[in-house]
Motif scaffolding. Structure first.
Motif, PDB file in Angstrom:
ATOM      1  N   THR A  48       0.826  -1.217   0.000  1.00 39.51           N
ATOM      2  CA  THR A  48       0.000   0.000   0.000  1.00 39.51           C
ATOM      3  C   THR A  48       0.850   1.253   0.000  1.00 39.51           C
ATOM      4  OG1 THR A  48      -1.794  -1.152   1.151  1.00 39.51           O
ATOM      5  CG2 THR A  48      -1.797   1.252   1.225  1.00 39.51           C
ATOM      6  N   HIS A  49       1.822   1.323   0.902  1.00 34.88           N
ATOM      7  CA  HIS A  49       2.647   2.523   0.995  1.00 34.88           C
ATOM      8  C   HIS A  49       3.511   2.705  -0.246  1.00 34.88           C
ATOM      9  CE1 HIS A  49       1.521   2.171   5.251  1.00 34.88           C
ATOM     10  NE2 HIS A  49       1.825   3.450   5.335  1.00 34.88           N
ATOM     11  N   THR A  50       4.024   1.612  -0.794  1.00 37.13           N
ATOM     12  CA  THR A  50       4.844   1.718  -2.000  1.00 37.13           C
ATOM     13  C   THR A  50       4.030   2.255  -3.170  1.00 37.13           C
ATOM     14  OG1 THR A  50       6.231  -0.117  -1.260  1.00 37.13           O
ATOM     15  CG2 THR A  50       6.339   0.468  -3.581  1.00 37.13           C
ATOM     16  N   LEU A  51       2.838   1.713  -3.354  1.00 41.05           N
ATOM     17  CA  LEU A  51       1.995   2.177  -4.453  1.00 41.05           C
ATOM     18  C   LEU A  51       1.576   3.630  -4.277  1.00 41.05           C
ATOM     19  CD1 LEU A  51      -0.251  -0.983  -5.006  1.00 41.05           C
ATOM     20  CD2 LEU A  51       1.576  -0.136  -6.485  1.00 41.05           C
ATOM     21  N   VAL A  52       1.277   4.027  -3.040  1.00 40.33           N
ATOM     22  CA  VAL A  52       0.902   5.426  -2.787  1.00 40.33           C
ATOM     23  C   VAL A  52       2.054   6.360  -3.132  1.00 40.33           C
ATOM     24  CG1 VAL A  52       0.402   7.082  -0.946  1.00 40.33           C
ATOM     25  CG2 VAL A  52      -0.889   4.965  -1.082  1.00 40.33           C
ATOM     26  N   GLY A  53       3.269   6.011  -2.693  1.00 36.90           N
ATOM     27  CA  GLY A  53       4.424   6.862  -2.956  1.00 36.90           C
ATOM     28  C   GLY A  53       4.756   6.970  -4.435  1.00 36.90           C
ATOM     29  N   VAL A  54       4.766   5.828  -5.135  1.00 36.50           N
ATOM     30  CA  VAL A  54       5.093   5.846  -6.569  1.00 36.50           C
ATOM     31  C   VAL A  54       4.012   6.575  -7.358  1.00 36.50           C
ATOM     32  CG1 VAL A  54       5.434   4.394  -8.604  1.00 36.50           C
ATOM     33  CG2 VAL A  54       6.507   3.768  -6.435  1.00 36.50           C
ATOM     34  N   ALA A  55       2.743   6.317  -7.028  1.00 32.94           N
ATOM     35  CA  ALA A  55       1.654   6.986  -7.744  1.00 32.94           C
ATOM     36  C   ALA A  55       1.697   8.495  -7.533  1.00 32.94           C
ATOM     37  CB  ALA A  55       0.310   6.422  -7.283  1.00 32.94           C
ATOM     38  N   SER A  56       1.996   8.932  -6.320  1.00 34.66           N
ATOM     39  CA  SER A  56       2.078  10.370  -6.057  1.00 34.66           C
ATOM     40  C   SER A  56       3.206  11.004  -6.861  1.00 34.66           C
ATOM     41  CB  SER A  56       2.282  10.613  -4.562  1.00 34.66           C
ATOM     42  OG  SER A  56       1.216  10.085  -3.804  1.00 34.66           O
ATOM     43  N   ALA A  57       4.354  10.317  -6.905  1.00 33.99           N
ATOM     44  CA  ALA A  57       5.476  10.837  -7.683  1.00 33.99           C
ATOM     45  C   ALA A  57       5.127  10.902  -9.172  1.00 33.99           C
ATOM     46  CB  ALA A  57       6.719   9.959  -7.467  1.00 33.99           C
ATOM     47  N   LEU A  58       4.480   9.858  -9.665  1.00 34.13           N
ATOM     48  CA  LEU A  58       4.105   9.842 -11.078  1.00 34.13           C
ATOM     49  C   LEU A  58       3.137  10.981 -11.412  1.00 34.13           C
ATOM     50  CD1 LEU A  58       4.088   8.542 -13.862  1.00 34.13           C
ATOM     51  CD2 LEU A  58       2.308   6.977 -13.043  1.00 34.13           C
ATOM     52  N   MET A  59       2.160  11.199 -10.550  1.00 33.97           N
ATOM     53  CA  MET A  59       1.208  12.277 -10.815  1.00 33.97           C
ATOM     54  C   MET A  59       1.879  13.647 -10.778  1.00 33.97           C
ATOM     55  SD  MET A  59      -2.379  11.057  -9.031  1.00 33.97           S
ATOM     56  CE  MET A  59      -1.681  10.227  -7.597  1.00 33.97           C
ATOM     57  N   MET A  60       2.885  13.802  -9.925  1.00 36.97           N
ATOM     58  CA  MET A  60       3.640  15.059  -9.919  1.00 36.97           C
ATOM     59  C   MET A  60       4.424  15.224 -11.211  1.00 36.97           C
ATOM     60  SD  MET A  60       3.125  17.007  -7.314  1.00 36.97           S
ATOM     61  CE  MET A  60       4.580  18.039  -7.336  1.00 36.97           C
ATOM     62  N   GLU A  61       5.014  14.129 -11.702  1.00 38.23           N
ATOM     63  CA  GLU A  61       5.734  14.195 -12.977  1.00 38.23           C
ATOM     64  C   GLU A  61       4.783  14.570 -14.111  1.00 38.23           C
ATOM     65  OE1 GLU A  61       8.835  14.067 -13.313  1.00 38.23           O
ATOM     66  OE2 GLU A  61       9.642  13.036 -11.553  1.00 38.23           O
ATOM     67  N   GLY A  95      -6.835   7.201   3.547  1.00 31.60           N
ATOM     68  CA  GLY A  95      -6.601   7.382   4.974  1.00 31.60           C
ATOM     69  C   GLY A  95      -7.860   7.231   5.795  1.00 31.60           C
ATOM     70  N   GLY A  96      -8.975   7.755   5.279  1.00 33.43           N
ATOM     71  CA  GLY A  96     -10.239   7.635   6.011  1.00 33.43           C
ATOM     72  C   GLY A  96     -10.690   6.194   6.156  1.00 33.43           C
ATOM     73  N   ALA A 112      -3.063   5.899   9.058  1.00 34.02           N
ATOM     74  CA  ALA A 112      -3.604   6.833   8.067  1.00 34.02           C
ATOM     75  C   ALA A 112      -2.665   8.016   7.868  1.00 34.02           C
ATOM     76  CB  ALA A 112      -4.979   7.319   8.515  1.00 34.02           C
ATOM     77  N   ALA A 113      -2.098   8.517   8.964  1.00 27.62           N
ATOM     78  CA  ALA A 113      -1.162   9.637   8.849  1.00 27.62           C
ATOM     79  C   ALA A 113       0.101   9.216   8.106  1.00 27.62           C
ATOM     80  CB  ALA A 113      -0.807  10.159  10.239  1.00 27.62           C
ATOM     81  N   THR A 114       0.524   7.963   8.282  1.00 27.52           N
ATOM     82  CA  THR A 114       1.712   7.471   7.582  1.00 27.52           C
ATOM     83  C   THR A 114       1.458   7.369   6.085  1.00 27.52           C
ATOM     84  OG1 THR A 114       2.335   6.211   9.558  1.00 27.52           O
ATOM     85  CG2 THR A 114       3.421   5.634   7.510  1.00 27.52           C
ATOM     86  N   VAL A 115       0.259   6.935   5.697  1.00 28.50           N
ATOM     87  CA  VAL A 115      -0.087   6.905   4.277  1.00 28.50           C
ATOM     88  C   VAL A 115      -0.051   8.317   3.706  1.00 28.50           C
ATOM     89  CG1 VAL A 115      -1.945   6.423   2.634  1.00 28.50           C
ATOM     90  CG2 VAL A 115      -1.423   4.779   4.431  1.00 28.50           C
ATOM     91  N   TRP A 116      -0.558   9.274   4.458  1.00 30.39           N
ATOM     92  CA  TRP A 116      -0.537  10.677   4.027  1.00 30.39           C
ATOM     93  C   TRP A 116       0.901  11.163   3.875  1.00 30.39           C
ATOM     94  CZ3 TRP A 116      -1.856  15.578   7.250  1.00 30.39           C
ATOM     95  CH2 TRP A 116      -2.199  16.629   6.380  1.00 30.39           C
ATOM     96  N   LEU A 117       1.761  10.796   4.836  1.00 27.43           N
ATOM     97  CA  LEU A 117       3.165  11.190   4.756  1.00 27.43           C
ATOM     98  C   LEU A 117       3.838  10.549   3.544  1.00 27.43           C
ATOM     99  CD1 LEU A 117       5.759  12.441   6.045  1.00 27.43           C
ATOM    100  CD2 LEU A 117       6.056  10.251   7.206  1.00 27.43           C
ATOM    101  N   THR A 118       3.531   9.278   3.284  1.00 31.01           N
ATOM    102  CA  THR A 118       4.114   8.604   2.125  1.00 31.01           C
ATOM    103  C   THR A 118       3.708   9.296   0.838  1.00 31.01           C
ATOM    104  OG1 THR A 118       4.010   6.505   3.343  1.00 31.01           O
ATOM    105  CG2 THR A 118       4.352   6.374   0.974  1.00 31.01           C
ATOM    106  N   CYS A 119       2.473   9.738   0.778  1.00 35.18           N
ATOM    107  CA  CYS A 119       2.008  10.511  -0.377  1.00 35.18           C
ATOM    108  C   CYS A 119       2.842  11.782  -0.539  1.00 35.18           C
ATOM    109  CB  CYS A 119       0.533  10.848  -0.212  1.00 35.18           C
ATOM    110  SG  CYS A 119      -0.141  11.935  -1.489  1.00 35.18           S
TER     111      CYS A 119
END
Length: 243
Positions: A48-61, A95-96, A112-119
């Motif tokens: 979950t955390h890996t996908l959230v982090g990579v997806a957030s980076a991709l959307m920023m790109e 997170g909710g 939930a806060a950790t998922v937000w931080l990973t994002c």
């Protein structure tokens, strides 16, 4: 320049490799955070955390470079920060879903806060801010690993943890009341008791699951419970503060 030619132009000017490096950094840092959560047996773990982090980076790109083909076209304008704002709003749905209430106690807030931080870490990687991403990852480990050790010293009484103690013991010697007294003496409140008698020969054996909550150390509690000769097995699961 057409939108199709823009990515090729980026590759020729070194943008493509840099973007891949940023995605790789997001993969590494979000995997580290997810590994820590998985080691703590949380509902949102490594994947979950890996996908959230990579997806957030991709959307920023995509936000920064995906619309370069329409730059300079009359009547066309865009704001890259709008995508970032939508990422922050969208991660709230994940997170909710990790937060729930049990017996008037809120659980899952830290996860939930950790998922937000990973994002946010993924967004920093995709936004070309690797130093901030590395610093935020380091601060994550400081907070989730260091704070629980410092909290009893900084806050009187510390933070209450809820977890389950599973015991296998020999019956017939009024052992269960003694074990429960050990829990209360260690500063834990017993929320639930489930007893199951196991089939056996001459030795009568039972298994009990105690759901307890308190500010004590679960490891020390397990060690003291196991000191009793009648206890054959002790297992503690789900120890967490508000996670």
């Amino acid at each position: 320049m057409s939108g199709l030619a823009a990515p090729l132009w980026d590759m020729q000017h070194g943008q493509g490799p840099r973007q891949l490096v940023e995605l790789g950094l997001a993969l590494l840092l979000s995997s580290l955070i997810g590994w820590e959560r998985a080691a703590q047996q949380k509902s949102a773990g490594l994947r979950t955390h890996t996908l959230v982090g990579v997806a957030s980076a991709l959307m920023m790109e995509v936000s920064q470079h995906g619309f370069s083909g329409v730059l300079g076209v009359d009547g066309v304008s865009f704001d890259p920060s709008r995508v970032a704002a939508q990422i922050v709003s969208g991660i709230g749905f994940i997170g909710g879903g990790l937060i729930f209430v049990r017996r008037d106690a809120v659980r899952g807030l830290t996860t939930a806060a950790t998922v937000w931080l990973t994002c946010a870490v993924g967004m920093a990687c995709g936004g070309g801010l690797p130093v901030l991403a590395l610093a935020a990852t380091a601060l994550h480990f400081l907070v989730v690993r260091g704070y629980p050790r410092l909290l009893p010293r900084l806050v009187p009484g510390g933070a209450a943890s809820a977890f389950e103690v599973r015991l296998t013991y020999r019956t017939g010697a009024a052992l269960l009341p003694r074990l429960m007294r050990i829990c209360t003496r260690r500063g834990f409140r017993i929320l639930r008791v489930d007893v199951e008698r196991l089939p056996g020969g001459s030795d009568r054996v039972a298994r009990v699951a105690l759901e307890v909550e308190g500010t004590g150390d679960p490891a020390r509690l397990a060690a003291e419970l196991f000191e009793d000769d009648g206890v054959a097995h002790v297992d503690i699961t789900g120890a967490a503060d508000d996670e």
